[in-house]
Write a protein that holds these residues in place. Structure first.
Motif, mmCIF file in Angstrom:
data_model
loop_
_atom_site.group_PDB
_atom_site.id
_atom_site.type_symbol
_atom_site.label_atom_id
_atom_site.label_comp_id
_atom_site.label_asym_id
_atom_site.label_seq_id
_atom_site.Cartn_x
_atom_site.Cartn_y
_atom_site.Cartn_z
ATOM 1 N N SER A 125 53.833 34.825 32.264
ATOM 2 C CA SER A 125 53.494 33.845 31.235
ATOM 3 C C SER A 125 52.580 34.550 30.242
ATOM 4 O O SER A 125 51.368 34.658 30.455
ATOM 5 N N ARG A 126 53.172 35.050 29.153
ATOM 6 C CA ARG A 126 52.452 35.957 28.252
ATOM 7 C C ARG A 126 51.204 35.324 27.638
ATOM 8 O O ARG A 126 50.181 35.984 27.479
ATOM 9 N N ARG A 127 51.285 34.044 27.287
ATOM 10 C CA ARG A 127 50.136 33.391 26.651
ATOM 11 C C ARG A 127 49.546 32.276 27.510
ATOM 12 O O ARG A 127 48.664 31.562 27.087
ATOM 13 N N GLY A 128 50.067 32.128 28.732
ATOM 14 C CA GLY A 128 49.555 31.100 29.625
ATOM 15 C C GLY A 128 48.151 31.403 30.102
ATOM 16 O O GLY A 128 47.755 32.563 30.232
ATOM 17 N N LYS A 129 47.375 30.354 30.371
ATOM 18 C CA LYS A 129 45.984 30.516 30.810
ATOM 19 C C LYS A 129 45.741 29.872 32.171
ATOM 20 O O LYS A 129 44.609 29.546 32.528
ATOM 21 N N ASN A 130 46.826 29.659 32.924
ATOM 22 C CA ASN A 130 46.708 29.052 34.245
ATOM 23 C C ASN A 130 46.269 30.113 35.256
ATOM 24 O O ASN A 130 46.994 31.073 35.508
ATOM 25 N N PRO A 131 45.075 29.978 35.852
ATOM 26 C CA PRO A 131 44.578 31.001 36.789
ATOM 27 C C PRO A 131 45.465 31.176 38.014
ATOM 28 O O PRO A 131 45.553 32.275 38.560
ATOM 29 N N LEU A 132 46.137 30.112 38.457
ATOM 30 C CA LEU A 132 47.028 30.234 39.612
ATOM 31 C C LEU A 132 48.239 31.108 39.293
ATOM 32 O O LEU A 132 48.669 31.927 40.120
ATOM 33 N N ASP B 6 48.279 33.475 37.039
ATOM 34 C CA ASP B 6 47.789 34.850 36.935
ATOM 35 C C ASP B 6 47.499 35.447 38.315
ATOM 36 O O ASP B 6 47.717 36.643 38.537
ATOM 37 N N LEU B 7 47.020 34.622 39.239
ATOM 38 C CA LEU B 7 46.796 35.094 40.611
ATOM 39 C C LEU B 7 48.116 35.521 41.248
ATOM 40 O O LEU B 7 48.188 36.555 41.928
ATOM 41 N N LYS B 8 49.164 34.743 41.000
ATOM 42 C CA LYS B 8 50.491 35.087 41.527
ATOM 43 C C LYS B 8 50.967 36.429 40.957
ATOM 44 O O LYS B 8 51.599 37.219 41.658
ATOM 45 N N LEU B 9 50.663 36.666 39.674
ATOM 46 C CA LEU B 9 51.059 37.924 39.054
ATOM 47 C C LEU B 9 50.344 39.094 39.728
ATOM 48 O O LEU B 9 50.966 40.119 40.039
ATOM 49 N N PHE B 10 49.038 38.939 39.967
ATOM 50 C CA PHE B 10 48.279 39.986 40.663
ATOM 51 C C PHE B 10 48.861 40.253 42.052
ATOM 52 O O PHE B 10 49.068 41.414 42.436
ATOM 53 N N LEU B 11 49.145 39.189 42.795
ATOM 54 C CA LEU B 11 49.709 39.336 44.141
ATOM 55 C C LEU B 11 51.089 39.984 44.099
ATOM 56 O O LEU B 11 51.443 40.787 44.971
ATOM 57 N N HIS B 12 51.860 39.639 43.066
ATOM 58 C CA HIS B 12 53.190 40.233 42.898
ATOM 59 C C HIS B 12 53.073 41.731 42.633
ATOM 60 O O HIS B 12 53.808 42.543 43.236
ATOM 61 N N TYR B 13 52.146 42.097 41.756
ATOM 62 C CA TYR B 13 51.934 43.520 41.474
ATOM 63 C C TYR B 13 51.485 44.266 42.736
ATOM 64 O O TYR B 13 51.961 45.372 43.013
ATOM 65 N N ILE C 179 45.404 44.100 32.974
ATOM 66 C CA ILE C 179 44.365 43.488 33.802
ATOM 67 C C ILE C 179 44.818 43.318 35.248
ATOM 68 O O ILE C 179 44.173 43.841 36.180
ATOM 69 N N TYR C 180 45.917 42.603 35.447
ATOM 70 C CA TYR C 180 46.314 42.286 36.833
ATOM 71 C C TYR C 180 47.000 43.472 37.510
ATOM 72 O O TYR C 180 46.872 43.665 38.723
ATOM 73 N N GLY C 181 47.656 44.309 36.713
ATOM 74 C CA GLY C 181 48.174 45.560 37.258
ATOM 75 C C GLY C 181 47.033 46.502 37.588
ATOM 76 O O GLY C 181 47.067 47.209 38.604
ATOM 77 N N GLY C 182 46.016 46.509 36.722
ATOM 78 C CA GLY C 182 44.837 47.336 36.979
ATOM 79 C C GLY C 182 44.107 46.923 38.242
ATOM 80 O O GLY C 182 43.672 47.767 39.037
ATOM 81 N N LEU C 183 43.977 45.615 38.451
ATOM 82 C CA LEU C 183 43.328 45.115 39.675
ATOM 83 C C LEU C 183 44.135 45.505 40.905
ATOM 84 O O LEU C 183 43.573 45.923 41.932
ATOM 85 N N ALA C 184 45.458 45.386 40.802
ATOM 86 C CA ALA C 184 46.325 45.747 41.927
ATOM 87 C C ALA C 184 46.228 47.241 42.233
ATOM 88 O O ALA C 184 46.224 47.645 43.407
ATOM 89 N N CYS C 185 46.149 48.059 41.190
ATOM 90 C CA CYS C 185 45.991 49.501 41.396
ATOM 91 C C CYS C 185 44.645 49.822 42.043
ATOM 92 O O CYS C 185 44.553 50.701 42.914
ATOM 93 N N ARG C 186 43.631 49.089 41.628
ATOM 94 C CA ARG C 186 42.301 49.357 42.180
ATOM 95 C C ARG C 186 42.238 49.049 43.675
ATOM 96 O O ARG C 186 41.703 49.837 44.453
ATOM 97 N N VAL C 187 42.794 47.903 44.089
ATOM 98 C CA VAL C 187 42.711 47.539 45.513
ATOM 99 C C VAL C 187 43.644 48.389 46.369
ATOM 100 O O VAL C 187 43.409 48.548 47.571
#
Length: 363
Positions: A57-64, A66-73, A94-102
């Protein structure tokens, strides 16, 4: 073979602006691409990529969401086990970066523009910058497309020294070759962008109405997907003869052939305007705003004109300056723009920068 995973938010941008890099990477590595399915995915697969469907969701602001995107990555990275991840645009960064970090996987990110969430002060800006700071803490390199974005990230202490400035996405000088300049007495202007307020469509339409009434030998073209509620207005202005709206076009080079000038009155927070790079490479003068990602492409009075943001009168004034030139002077402007692209914005510069940084990480 070593593996490289590319995270992006759409297939069109990845194919049009990163194709040459992907072709080079596919010679040495297994290349995986994670993005939403689109019409050019099969073309990317032909380059040698393995596609992973990733709704964003390119412009979506729903934290859930975005959390799914991080988990997917994170799931993708744990499954593929890439040696390196390349990311483009805000959410993959952002969420790819977080996934790479963990998962402790090396990352090279590309800031393709700040986006409205970062440019406008407020809670959303603070949250986005906090996420950026966390996700890029262990990044191997951050590519910036203009100095203003680079300075902003350094000033906010989001990153430290692991960064590099590149000339946007560059432009493929063979694909966008120098075109013969039109000699006809009808002067054609192009607006190429998503039809939305921040891209300066209001200023363009206002200028088109004013100029067309005083200079009947002008044509104002509009190319792009109508993202916001402008379709009724566009159709009405087209009926009155002020503009010609062509919708989305797969190959804009056909319009550059008839064009005398590209007008890009944007105030959207871009990294580097590909529209302007492609226009200048084609030998077309440009009129655009004095903002980062646009002003770097223009030598004012040489290959185009710079205007104030959201200033229709300034745009009208510069269009009239352009109309007062003879055709030889307009053609010379276009030639100077092409030369600037050859020296400063050749896409080969960007590909070489990536290959250098990738080599550092994987040596």
């Amino acid at each position: 073979m070593r593996k490289i995973l590319i995270l992006a938010n759409n297939d069109i941008g990845l194919y049009n602006f990163r194709k040459e890099l992907i072709q080079e990477l596919a010679k040495q590595y297994e290349v995986y691409i994670s993005l939403p399915f689109g019409s050019l995915v099969h073309e990317l697969e032909k380059l040698g990529c393995y596609f992973i469907n990733t709704p964003i969701s390119r412009r979506g602001k729903n934290p859930l969401t975005d959390l799914k995107l991080f988990l997917h990555y994170r799931k993708i990275i744990r499954s593929i086990r890439p040696d390196l991840v390349l990311s483009y645009t805000i959410k993959p960064n952002i969420y790819g970066g977080l996934a790479c970090r963990v998962t402790k996987v090396p990352l090279i990110a590309n800031i393709t523009g700040l986006g409205t969430a970062v440019e406008r002060k407020g809670i959303l800006q603070k949250l986005t910058l906090s996420l950026y700071k966390t996700s890029l803490k262990k990044v191997n390199c951050v590519f910036f497309q203009n100095k203003e974005n680079q300075s902003f990230f350094l000033k906010k202490k989001i990153i430290k020294n692991q960064n590099r400035l590149i000339p946007g996405s560059g432009v493929n000088l063979r694909h966008y070759s120098l075109l013969e300049y039109p000699n006809d007495n009808i002067i054609h202007f192009l607006f190429i962008a998503r039809i939305m307020k921040e891209k300066g469509i209001d200023q363009y339409l206002e200028a088109a109405k004013y100029i067309k009434e005083r200079h009947p030998n002008t044509v104002f073209h509009i190319l792009g997907f109508c993202e916001q509620d402008y379709l009724v207005e566009l159709k009405e202005l087209e009926k009155k003869g002020f503009i010609k709206y062509h919708g989305m076009q797969e190959d804009i080079r056909n319009f550059h052939k008839i064009s005398h000038c590209t007008i890009h009155p944007t105030y959207y927070p871009e990294g580097m305007s590909n529209v302007l790079l492609e226009s200048a490479a084609s030998g077309r003068p440009i009129i655009t705003t004095k903002r980062a990602g646009c002003r770097e492409i223009v030598e004012a009075g040489q290959n185009g004109y710079l205007i104030e943001e959201q200033n229709s009168q300034d745009l009208i004034s510069k269009i009239e300056d352009f109309l007062n030139l003879d055709n030889l002077s307009r053609k010379q402007m276009g030639l100077l723009g092409r030369k600037k692209m050859e020296v400063e914005f050749d896409r080969k510069i960007v590909v070489c920068a990536y290959l250098e940084e990738i080599k550092k990480v994987l040596r």
